[in-house]
Write a protein that holds these residues in place. Structure first.
Motif, PDB file in Angstrom:
ATOM      1  N   VAL A 275     -46.603  29.597 -20.585  1.00  0.00           N
ATOM      2  CA  VAL A 275     -47.301  28.317 -20.774  1.00  0.00           C
ATOM      3  C   VAL A 275     -47.842  28.186 -22.187  1.00  0.00           C
ATOM      4  O   VAL A 275     -48.031  27.060 -22.681  1.00  0.00           O
ATOM      5  N   ALA A 276     -48.066  29.316 -22.874  1.00  0.00           N
ATOM      6  CA  ALA A 276     -48.492  29.236 -24.277  1.00  0.00           C
ATOM      7  C   ALA A 276     -47.377  28.695 -25.149  1.00  0.00           C
ATOM      8  O   ALA A 276     -47.616  27.932 -26.097  1.00  0.00           O
ATOM      9  N   ARG A 277     -46.134  29.091 -24.826  1.00  0.00           N
ATOM     10  CA  ARG A 277     -44.993  28.621 -25.619  1.00  0.00           C
ATOM     11  C   ARG A 277     -44.514  27.251 -25.183  1.00  0.00           C
ATOM     12  O   ARG A 277     -43.845  26.556 -25.948  1.00  0.00           O
ATOM     13  N   ARG A 278     -44.833  26.875 -23.962  1.00  0.00           N
ATOM     14  CA  ARG A 278     -44.338  25.615 -23.413  1.00  0.00           C
ATOM     15  C   ARG A 278     -45.482  24.922 -22.665  1.00  0.00           C
ATOM     16  O   ARG A 278     -45.543  24.947 -21.440  1.00  0.00           O
ATOM     17  N   PRO A 279     -46.429  24.308 -23.367  1.00  0.00           N
ATOM     18  CA  PRO A 279     -47.539  23.621 -22.695  1.00  0.00           C
ATOM     19  C   PRO A 279     -47.026  22.554 -21.725  1.00  0.00           C
ATOM     20  O   PRO A 279     -46.048  21.865 -22.010  1.00  0.00           O
ATOM     21  N   GLY A 280     -47.664  22.454 -20.570  1.00  0.00           N
ATOM     22  CA  GLY A 280     -47.246  21.504 -19.558  1.00  0.00           C
ATOM     23  C   GLY A 280     -46.232  22.065 -18.595  1.00  0.00           C
ATOM     24  O   GLY A 280     -45.875  21.410 -17.606  1.00  0.00           O
ATOM     25  N   LEU A 281     -45.750  23.288 -18.859  1.00  0.00           N
ATOM     26  CA  LEU A 281     -44.766  23.924 -17.991  1.00  0.00           C
ATOM     27  C   LEU A 281     -45.373  24.221 -16.622  1.00  0.00           C
ATOM     28  O   LEU A 281     -46.544  24.562 -16.507  1.00  0.00           O
ATOM     29  N   VAL A 282     -44.559  24.093 -15.587  1.00  0.00           N
ATOM     30  CA  VAL A 282     -44.919  24.571 -14.248  1.00  0.00           C
ATOM     31  C   VAL A 282     -44.290  25.949 -14.073  1.00  0.00           C
ATOM     32  O   VAL A 282     -43.073  26.090 -14.182  1.00  0.00           O
TER      33      VAL A 282
END
Length: 440
Positions: A275-282
């Motif tokens: 989630v740090a590399r891809r904010p908004g990820l589930v």
């Protein structure tokens, strides 16, 4: 939520039919909610799903109904099962070659000596003289899978753990299916995770399963759970393949993992890193024994969790031998719960980490799932009469890369009645997202 018809999951002391219909029902409702949100409709106005008991029973035993060019797969290898020990019972799991080899190593050269290696007869004789926990720990230390049959239910576990991470996923807009256009990276194996991702694929998601090259999946297992997705192999320890994976992650909306806690951390794929590399990820994770406690890092399968959590003892027969649930209900039930969690997270805008476990579903089953009357009004564990349940209406025949498959239809009350195509062969698809429109 309503339900209709008759099923075949009632031959248990525990409320398996209720678990099955509840997990399928909540997944159906979550799919309808996501579709409503994407279309700008009010979720509160949605009717409750009506779950068909026959469809649920057939789907929860999908591996038993599978036929590959008319051939029935073998669900368990000869060295997988219950074995009497000097002080109780032990459950082994040796379906995969590397797990069988670990079992042989743990028991010593003598147990597996001779032509053909370890046989059921040799295993039975070896275990009869040893204590169950002693063998359990020796097999685990060797990299194998064996669990002493517990006589009491394990400690309570949460059904799901949810953490909001901040950030929002991309706007999905209106689509023909609830999850149309959603991109799902599938890092799961065997049943629970693959059931979840084949369900997301049914609902329109572009699901790409990624496996390491040196750990092949059993063909029959992938023939059953490979619907609704594509399958590629990447070596995450190799620079070139890792770059491909990072490109995939940059375009993903969802990552589903099915490895034991910590197993992916060395690749920088812990939930926090993702989630740090891809904010908004589930990020949706599933493991066997739960996310906390001394067994959290251990490998496991449905059959082993049934044994180690006390379910096998609760389902024991008159002779005292451990029993089993009428389906691998922890696997299938957790799969539908996981898919429901992903769908709900997408409807809420993403930015969420979800944790499920087979032990959490087991804890829910033995402590919280209420026994309910069947559609006919009798107890749910009573048959609705001879021949009341017949799986034929929920079986389909589909061409695939493995040949003609007879398989269970999806049980959801929301979405298509079948997948548009059969599975490709494991690990043979390109590691890339589909372009808009869904054509390779």
């Amino acid at each position: 939520m309503g339900y209709r018809g008759a099923g075949a999951l009632g031959a248990a002391r525990l409320p398996v039919p209720e678990l099955a219909r509840a997990t399928v029902g909540v997944c159906s409702l979550a799919a309808a909610e996501l579709a409503a949100v994407r279309a700008g409709r009010a979720v509160a106005d949605l009717p409750g799903p009506v779950v068909d008991e026959g469809a649920v029973s057939t789907a929860f035993t999908s591996e038993r109904h599978l036929r590959v060019n008319g051939r029935a797969p073998v669900s368990f290898a000869p060295l997988s099962g219950f074995w009497r020990t000097a002080d109780g019972w032990l459950r082994t799991h040796a379906n995969y070659p590397h797990h069988r080899a670990a079992l042989e190593r743990a028991l010593g050269a003598g147990a597996g000596a001779g032509a053909g290696g370890l046989t059921p007869e040799r295993l039975r004789a070896e275990l009869a003289a040893r204590k169950a926990v002693e063998v359990q720990e020796a097999v685990y230390a060797a990299g194998g899978l064996a669990v002493s049959v517990a006589q009491e239910f394990g400690a309570p576990q949460p059904l799901v753990e949810v953490r909001e991470t901040g950030g929002r996923g991309r706007e999905l807009g209106v689509g023909p299916l609830p999850a149309s256009g959603v991109r799902v990276l599938d890092l799961t194996r065997v049943i629970a995770g693959p059931v979840a991702t084949r369900t997301l694929g049914l609902l329109g998601a572009d699901v790409l399963r990624i496996d390491p090259p040196g750990l092949p999946e059993a063909d029959d297992a992938h023939a059953d759970t490979g619907f609704g997705k594509r399958s590629a192999r990447l070596d995450l320890a190799g620079r070139a393949d890792r770059e491909v994976f990072e490109e995939l992650l940059a375009g993903a909306d969802v990552v589903v993992t099915g490895y034991r806690p910590g197993a992916l951390d060395r690749y920088g794929l812990a939930a926090g890193d993702l989630v740090a590399r891809r904010p908004g990820l589930v990020v949706a994770q599933v493991c066997a024994w739960g996310w906390h406690g001394p067994w959290a890092g251990r490998r496991g399968f449905d059959s082993l969790v049934q044994a180690g959590y006390g379910i096998a003892a609760a389902e024991a027969g008159p002779d005292g031998a451990p029993g089993v649930l009428p389906a691998q209900a922890l696997d299938h039930g957790t799969g539908y719960l996981l898919a429901a969690g992903v769908l709900r997270a997408l409807a809420d805008g993403g930015g969420r980490v979800l944790r499920f476990s087979l032990a959490g579903t087991a804890s829910w089953l033995v402590r919280e799932v209420p026994r309910q009357p069947s559609a006919s009004g009798r107890a749910a564990d009573a048959a609705d009469g001879p021949g009341a349940y017949e799986p034929g209406p929920w079986l389909r025949e589909t061409a695939s890369a493995y040949g003609t498959l007879r398989h269970a239809a999806p049980p959801l009350a929301t979405g298509p009645g079948d997948w548009p195509a059969g599975p490709s062969r494991w690990g043979t698809d390109p590691a890339r997202w589909l372009p808009p429109g869904g054509l390779p």
